[in-house]
Design a protein around this motif. Sequence first.
Motif, PDB file in Angstrom:
ATOM      1  N   LYS A 219      -5.168   8.046   2.204  1.00  0.00           N
ATOM      2  CA  LYS A 219      -4.859   6.533   2.948  1.00  0.00           C
ATOM      3  C   LYS A 219      -6.743   7.237   3.738  1.00  0.00           C
ATOM      4  O   LYS A 219      -6.567   6.991   4.786  1.00  0.00           O
ATOM      5  CB  LYS A 219      -4.322   6.477   4.401  1.00  0.00           C
TER       6      LYS A 219
ATOM      7  N   VAL B 280      -1.446   6.915  10.693  1.00  0.00           N
ATOM      8  CA  VAL B 280      -0.881   6.149   9.461  1.00  0.00           C
ATOM      9  C   VAL B 280       0.682   6.794   9.215  1.00  0.00           C
ATOM     10  O   VAL B 280       0.956   8.035   9.612  1.00  0.00           O
ATOM     11  CB  VAL B 280      -1.897   6.869   8.273  1.00  0.00           C
ATOM     12  N   VAL B 281       1.178   6.436   8.469  1.00  0.00           N
ATOM     13  CA  VAL B 281       2.583   6.400   8.241  1.00  0.00           C
ATOM     14  C   VAL B 281       3.195   6.066   6.636  1.00  0.00           C
ATOM     15  O   VAL B 281       2.768   5.585   6.425  1.00  0.00           O
ATOM     16  CB  VAL B 281       4.291   5.430   8.948  1.00  0.00           C
ATOM     17  N   THR B 282       3.633   7.352   6.190  1.00  0.00           N
ATOM     18  CA  THR B 282       4.198   6.965   4.624  1.00  0.00           C
ATOM     19  C   THR B 282       5.046   7.988   4.571  1.00  0.00           C
ATOM     20  O   THR B 282       4.874   9.411   5.490  1.00  0.00           O
ATOM     21  CB  THR B 282       2.628   7.831   3.561  1.00  0.00           C
TER      22      THR B 282
ATOM     23  N   MET C  28      -8.183   2.807   8.030  1.00  0.00           N
ATOM     24  CA  MET C  28      -7.194   3.470   6.804  1.00  0.00           C
ATOM     25  C   MET C  28      -8.317   2.907   4.993  1.00  0.00           C
ATOM     26  O   MET C  28      -7.803   1.917   5.382  1.00  0.00           O
ATOM     27  CB  MET C  28      -6.125   3.312   6.796  1.00  0.00           C
ATOM     28  N   VAL C  29      -7.234   3.559   4.522  1.00  0.00           N
ATOM     29  CA  VAL C  29      -8.448   3.117   3.184  1.00  0.00           C
ATOM     30  C   VAL C  29      -7.657   2.942   2.119  1.00  0.00           C
ATOM     31  O   VAL C  29      -6.211   3.428   2.061  1.00  0.00           O
ATOM     32  CB  VAL C  29      -8.273   4.727   2.113  1.00  0.00           C
ATOM     33  N   HIS C  30      -7.665   1.529   1.809  1.00  0.00           N
ATOM     34  CA  HIS C  30      -6.262   0.861   0.686  1.00  0.00           C
ATOM     35  C   HIS C  30      -6.162   0.641  -0.708  1.00  0.00           C
ATOM     36  O   HIS C  30      -6.859   1.224  -1.405  1.00  0.00           O
ATOM     37  CB  HIS C  30      -6.414  -0.633   1.402  1.00  0.00           C
ATOM     38  N   ARG C  31      -5.466   0.180  -1.160  1.00  0.00           N
ATOM     39  CA  ARG C  31      -5.077   0.173  -2.525  1.00  0.00           C
ATOM     40  C   ARG C  31      -6.178  -1.132  -3.261  1.00  0.00           C
ATOM     41  O   ARG C  31      -7.053  -0.547  -3.940  1.00  0.00           O
ATOM     42  CB  ARG C  31      -3.881  -0.523  -3.372  1.00  0.00           C
ATOM     43  N   ALA C  32      -6.039  -2.138  -2.350  1.00  0.00           N
ATOM     44  CA  ALA C  32      -6.870  -2.868  -3.000  1.00  0.00           C
ATOM     45  C   ALA C  32      -8.034  -3.165  -1.836  1.00  0.00           C
ATOM     46  O   ALA C  32      -8.351  -1.899  -0.811  1.00  0.00           O
ATOM     47  CB  ALA C  32      -6.341  -4.409  -1.887  1.00  0.00           C
TER      48      ALA C  32
ATOM     49  N   GLN D  92      -9.725   3.450  14.242  1.00  0.00           N
ATOM     50  CA  GLN D  92      -8.935   2.898  14.498  1.00  0.00           C
ATOM     51  C   GLN D  92      -9.556   1.660  13.405  1.00  0.00           C
ATOM     52  O   GLN D  92     -10.664   1.320  13.173  1.00  0.00           O
ATOM     53  CB  GLN D  92      -8.988   1.426  15.864  1.00  0.00           C
ATOM     54  N   GLY D  93      -8.759   1.186  12.406  1.00  0.00           N
ATOM     55  CA  GLY D  93      -9.373   0.250  10.887  1.00  0.00           C
ATOM     56  C   GLY D  93     -10.031   1.235  10.011  1.00  0.00           C
ATOM     57  O   GLY D  93      -9.953   0.408   9.430  1.00  0.00           O
TER      58      GLY D  93
ATOM     59  N   ALA E 239      -8.686   3.431  -3.119  1.00  0.00           N
ATOM     60  CA  ALA E 239      -8.064   4.498  -3.173  1.00  0.00           C
ATOM     61  C   ALA E 239      -6.530   5.463  -3.222  1.00  0.00           C
ATOM     62  O   ALA E 239      -5.339   4.512  -2.185  1.00  0.00           O
ATOM     63  CB  ALA E 239      -8.282   5.890  -1.937  1.00  0.00           C
ATOM     64  N   MET E 240      -5.509   5.702  -3.639  1.00  0.00           N
ATOM     65  CA  MET E 240      -4.527   5.723  -3.875  1.00  0.00           C
ATOM     66  C   MET E 240      -4.100   7.814  -4.318  1.00  0.00           C
ATOM     67  O   MET E 240      -5.197   8.206  -4.728  1.00  0.00           O
ATOM     68  CB  MET E 240      -3.823   5.559  -4.824  1.00  0.00           C
ATOM     69  N   ASP E 241      -3.198   7.578  -4.167  1.00  0.00           N
ATOM     70  CA  ASP E 241      -2.404   9.170  -5.395  1.00  0.00           C
ATOM     71  C   ASP E 241      -1.860   9.262  -6.462  1.00  0.00           C
ATOM     72  O   ASP E 241      -1.707   8.154  -7.046  1.00  0.00           O
ATOM     73  CB  ASP E 241      -1.806  10.656  -3.910  1.00  0.00           C
TER      74      ASP E 241
ATOM     75  N   ASP F  22      -0.301  11.224  -0.092  1.00  0.00           N
ATOM     76  CA  ASP F  22      -0.425  10.093   0.709  1.00  0.00           C
ATOM     77  C   ASP F  22      -1.125  10.059   1.543  1.00  0.00           C
ATOM     78  O   ASP F  22      -2.439   9.465   1.758  1.00  0.00           O
ATOM     79  CB  ASP F  22       0.962   9.455   0.334  1.00  0.00           C
TER      80      ASP F  22
ATOM     81  N   ALA G 114       1.293   2.559   5.991  1.00  0.00           N
ATOM     82  CA  ALA G 114       1.060   1.696   6.790  1.00  0.00           C
ATOM     83  C   ALA G 114       0.652   2.308   8.153  1.00  0.00           C
ATOM     84  O   ALA G 114       0.378   3.849   8.178  1.00  0.00           O
ATOM     85  CB  ALA G 114       2.310   1.221   8.169  1.00  0.00           C
TER      86      ALA G 114
ATOM     87  N   ASP H  44       0.733  -1.367   0.020  1.00  0.00           N
ATOM     88  CA  ASP H  44       0.224   0.152   0.269  1.00  0.00           C
ATOM     89  C   ASP H  44       0.362   1.598   0.399  1.00  0.00           C
ATOM     90  O   ASP H  44       1.740   1.344  -0.082  1.00  0.00           O
ATOM     91  CB  ASP H  44      -1.003  -0.338   1.047  1.00  0.00           C
TER      92      ASP H  44
END
Lengths: 333, 333
Positions: free
Chosen positions: B82, B46-48, B148-152, B145-146, B219-221, B78, A36, A33
Amino acid sequence: MTQSDKPISGEDSLIARYFKPLATDPGAFGLDDDAAALRAAGEDIVVTTDAIVEGVHFLRDDPPDTLARKALRVNLSDIAAKGAVPAGFVLTLALRGAEEAWLKPFARALGEDAAHFGCPLLGGDTVSTPGPLMISITAFGRVPQGTMVHRAGAQAGDRVFVTGTIGDAALGLDVLRGGPVAAALADDVVGRDFFAARYRVPQPRNALAKAVRTHASAAMDVSDGLAGDLTKLCAASGVAAVINVTSIPLSSAAAALLARKAIDIETLVAGGDDYELLCAVPSDHVDAFLRDARQAKVAVTAIGGLIAGLSPPSFLDGQGRELKLKRLSYSHF
Amino acid sequence: MTQSDKPISGEDSLIARYFKPLATDPGAFGLDDDAAALRAAGEDIVVTTDAIVEGVHFLRDDPPDTLARKALRVNLSDIAAKGAVPAGFVLTLALRGAEEAWLKPFARALGEDAAHFGCPLLGGDTVSTPGPLMISITAFGRVPQGTMVHRAGAQAGDRVFVTGTIGDAALGLDVLRGGPVAAALADDVVGRDFFAARYRVPQPRNALAKAVRTHASAAMDVSDGLAGDLTKLCAASGVAAVINVTSIPLSSAAAALLARKAIDIETLVAGGDDYELLCAVPSDHVDAFLRDARQAKVAVTAIGGLIAGLSPPSFLDGQGRELKLKRLSYSHF
């Protein structure tokens, strides 16, 4: 890593292959992703970041496995000094190219340390650079809310402790650069290897984190030399320190060099890269701190005490005379 | 920054002077400690992390203020994708030297963006390098908690949305490099400046984060080109996509170039550095997503839909013919 937006072109899969196995935390999402997620149930997340650059913080021919360990461990050392339990890290690698012969041992050693210290890879970015190799790590730890240990907070009357032994890493750098210590140890390959290993692979004292959090009034890791870092801790806390130089714990190898007058004490107390912990412990906590350190199997040594005042730390020799240090910390390269 | 263990020698105070004012969060401890503390009351952090390197991700003569904004904004983008609210960032700067003329506008612009986006500086490391300038940022956000939006997570039947306009930044890079777009706009300084600004200073869509978290299945950028990034989202979600090229939102300046045939559509859909958001939204959430986007004052455009299958995305022109893209993303330099 697939989280990279600008990967080493065409090398994504190679990088993913080596780093995916390190992403053991469910919040790393297998590095698939863009970010994290770090769960935190009422804890504070302690955040620290340290980068090392080829030719500045490490030598060009340092082996990739020791580089990986050092890059992670210098961050783990900060996490320990703040009383926190490791939670994970993100890695930024700036590489001239992605060579399997370099990446494979780098990732394997990084994975071993990540597993050993309970600090999984959460994500990262891999960028190409025409310049020197650079390894930048941001590491995370957890502490109960509001309990992070600071540089400030030490009080007059506190005892000063350090972990392990001081000065070996500075001698190791000298050995690797072929300096006077290398010459003094010309016939002693075991000695040279010992010091080189202390420079290349520090031993972060994460086992002591809970004792630090429970008992220390202030703490930091010793990365730029004991004298200089103690000066910083004292300045942040608004106190002065009196250190008994004969109490500073030395490895037997360093003590032997000192006895032979092959080095002076200043090389040890101003030398960098120890990555030991420096703690101030109030006197009514000293017994409990020593007991908890013993249980954690981390050697700690009282080297002096804190007093009121704002003058720089005094380093006293065996006769109680103050040493005049020409420098407080060691500047590499 | 005083958190640096290996600062640019003798320049600590200069760096501290410029960056301390950015450390507005109480958990940054005024950059006077070895770590920051990020409070998290039952949320996920969330960490990027994203790094930019001179000569690779930016041009040598890019102004320091736009570099600062871009380095932070690519990370903020990012965080937005998310579904997270910005919480802060740490900065690693690798500099050849600490020049006031560079640091001052860099820190000022970084501080303005940090304040504007509610993302304070928490800490950092400043290292010296003999190589190219590198700016590495690790940014943090908070989500319940739980969540976060993912690519999947995208499903067949979902609609595909993008924010803003697509392709401007790629045209901006061409302008700055004196390529064919620069030539086509030889008499149009306003047009050249518009595209260059879109390349140098992306507009992260953090205002849309809550709508993304509430309504998007994935979602993603868009950082490496719409076509390539959509391919990644589809692969992670195990779906295929059908995109109507005529629906892709273009700036009027890009549309004019396309109408003049000065560029082709591929330049826009495969061009990088958009930093717009790409979202999959289930059809029963589309109305609410559009309403929330309107409230957030972020333009969103439906550009197609997701279907079952694992084939790469199809891009259909106005006559329903599939475009054959020679490349999915743009590789800089």
